[in-house]
Motif scaffolding. Structure first.
Motif, mmCIF file in Angstrom:
data_model
loop_
_atom_site.group_PDB
_atom_site.id
_atom_site.type_symbol
_atom_site.label_atom_id
_atom_site.label_comp_id
_atom_site.label_asym_id
_atom_site.label_seq_id
_atom_site.Cartn_x
_atom_site.Cartn_y
_atom_site.Cartn_z
ATOM 1 N N ALA A 1 24.001 -4.197 0.354
ATOM 2 C CA ALA A 1 25.033 -3.819 -0.609
ATOM 3 C C ALA A 1 26.099 -2.946 0.040
ATOM 4 N N ALA A 2 25.690 -2.095 0.955
ATOM 5 C CA ALA A 2 26.620 -1.174 1.603
ATOM 6 C C ALA A 2 27.669 -1.917 2.428
ATOM 7 N N THR A 3 27.351 -3.099 2.932
ATOM 8 C CA THR A 3 28.327 -3.863 3.706
ATOM 9 C C THR A 3 29.534 -4.251 2.866
ATOM 10 N N ASP A 4 29.337 -4.328 1.535
ATOM 11 C CA ASP A 4 30.433 -4.656 0.615
ATOM 12 C C ASP A 4 30.926 -3.436 -0.146
ATOM 13 N N GLY A 5 30.432 -2.244 0.217
ATOM 14 C CA GLY A 5 30.838 -1.032 -0.471
ATOM 15 C C GLY A 5 30.275 -0.916 -1.873
ATOM 16 N N ARG A 6 29.123 -1.551 -2.102
ATOM 17 C CA ARG A 6 28.487 -1.507 -3.424
ATOM 18 C C ARG A 6 27.189 -0.716 -3.354
ATOM 19 N N ARG A 7 26.672 -0.375 -4.521
ATOM 20 C CA ARG A 7 25.381 0.309 -4.630
ATOM 21 C C ARG A 7 24.438 -0.601 -5.400
ATOM 22 N N VAL A 8 23.156 -0.578 -5.027
ATOM 23 C CA VAL A 8 22.190 -1.464 -5.681
ATOM 24 C C VAL A 8 20.966 -0.661 -6.094
ATOM 25 N N ASN A 9 20.398 -1.059 -7.216
ATOM 26 C CA ASN A 9 19.154 -0.495 -7.726
ATOM 27 C C ASN A 9 18.207 -1.670 -7.959
ATOM 28 N N VAL A 10 17.023 -1.637 -7.347
ATOM 29 C CA VAL A 10 16.055 -2.723 -7.489
ATOM 30 C C VAL A 10 14.883 -2.231 -8.322
ATOM 31 N N LYS B 1 0.842 -1.193 0.000
ATOM 32 C CA LYS B 1 0.000 0.000 0.000
ATOM 33 C C LYS B 1 0.880 1.247 0.000
ATOM 34 N N GLY B 2 0.717 2.047 -1.025
ATOM 35 C CA GLY B 2 1.511 3.262 -1.131
ATOM 36 C C GLY B 2 2.988 3.004 -1.419
ATOM 37 N N GLY B 3 3.319 1.790 -1.843
ATOM 38 C CA GLY B 3 4.705 1.464 -2.156
ATOM 39 C C GLY B 3 5.579 1.180 -0.951
ATOM 40 N N LYS B 4 4.959 0.964 0.200
ATOM 41 C CA LYS B 4 5.735 0.785 1.432
ATOM 42 C C LYS B 4 6.580 -0.489 1.437
ATOM 43 N N ILE B 5 6.037 -1.586 0.928
ATOM 44 C CA ILE B 5 6.791 -2.842 0.904
ATOM 45 C C ILE B 5 7.969 -2.723 -0.067
ATOM 46 N N ALA B 6 7.725 -2.155 -1.245
ATOM 47 C CA ALA B 6 8.796 -1.971 -2.232
ATOM 48 C C ALA B 6 9.907 -1.093 -1.654
ATOM 49 N N LYS B 7 9.530 -0.054 -0.967
ATOM 50 C CA LYS B 7 10.523 0.840 -0.359
ATOM 51 C C LYS B 7 11.324 0.098 0.710
ATOM 52 N N ALA B 8 10.652 -0.723 1.506
ATOM 53 C CA ALA B 8 11.338 -1.498 2.542
ATOM 54 C C ALA B 8 12.311 -2.502 1.925
ATOM 55 N N ILE B 9 11.889 -3.145 0.831
ATOM 56 C CA ILE B 9 12.774 -4.097 0.140
ATOM 57 C C ILE B 9 14.019 -3.372 -0.359
ATOM 58 N N ARG B 10 13.819 -2.211 -0.973
ATOM 59 C CA ARG B 10 14.959 -1.446 -1.493
ATOM 60 C C ARG B 10 15.894 -1.004 -0.361
ATOM 61 N N THR B 11 15.330 -0.627 0.779
ATOM 62 C CA THR B 11 16.140 -0.210 1.918
ATOM 63 C C THR B 11 16.997 -1.364 2.434
#
Length: 79
Positions: free
Chosen positions: A66-75, A50-60
């Motif tokens: 990704a940050a633990t390995d010094g990488r950036r991710v786009n989902v 609802k309102g994109g909340k789950i998608a936002k949580a997945i991306r977070t």
């Protein structure tokens, strides 16, 4: 090194009604990783939320992994 593809795959399978239709395509370019998540059309609402909340949580969660390995991710989410 964190397997981002497998992490996203596991999260998505846990959320949807049709886990066999979940797929993740990974494109890696140096430290940039693009993940394309595909789910059944009937499961899109569950993945987006609802309102994109789950998608936002997945991306977070994926950005933190990704940050633990010094990488950036786009989902990207597709049906």
């Amino acid at each position: 090194m964190t397997d981002l593809k497998q992490t996203l795959y596991g999260i998505a399978r846990a959320i949807v009604d049709n886990p066999d239709e979940v797929s993740v395509i990974e494109n890696e370019d140096g430290k940039e990783v693009k993940l394309v998540l595909s789910v059944a059309e009937s499961d899109m609402g569950m993945v987006i939320g609802k309102g994109g909340k789950i998608a936002k949580a997945i991306r977070t969660v994926m950005k933190a992994a990704a940050a633990t390995d010094g990488r950036r991710v786009n989902v990207e989410i597709r049906d």
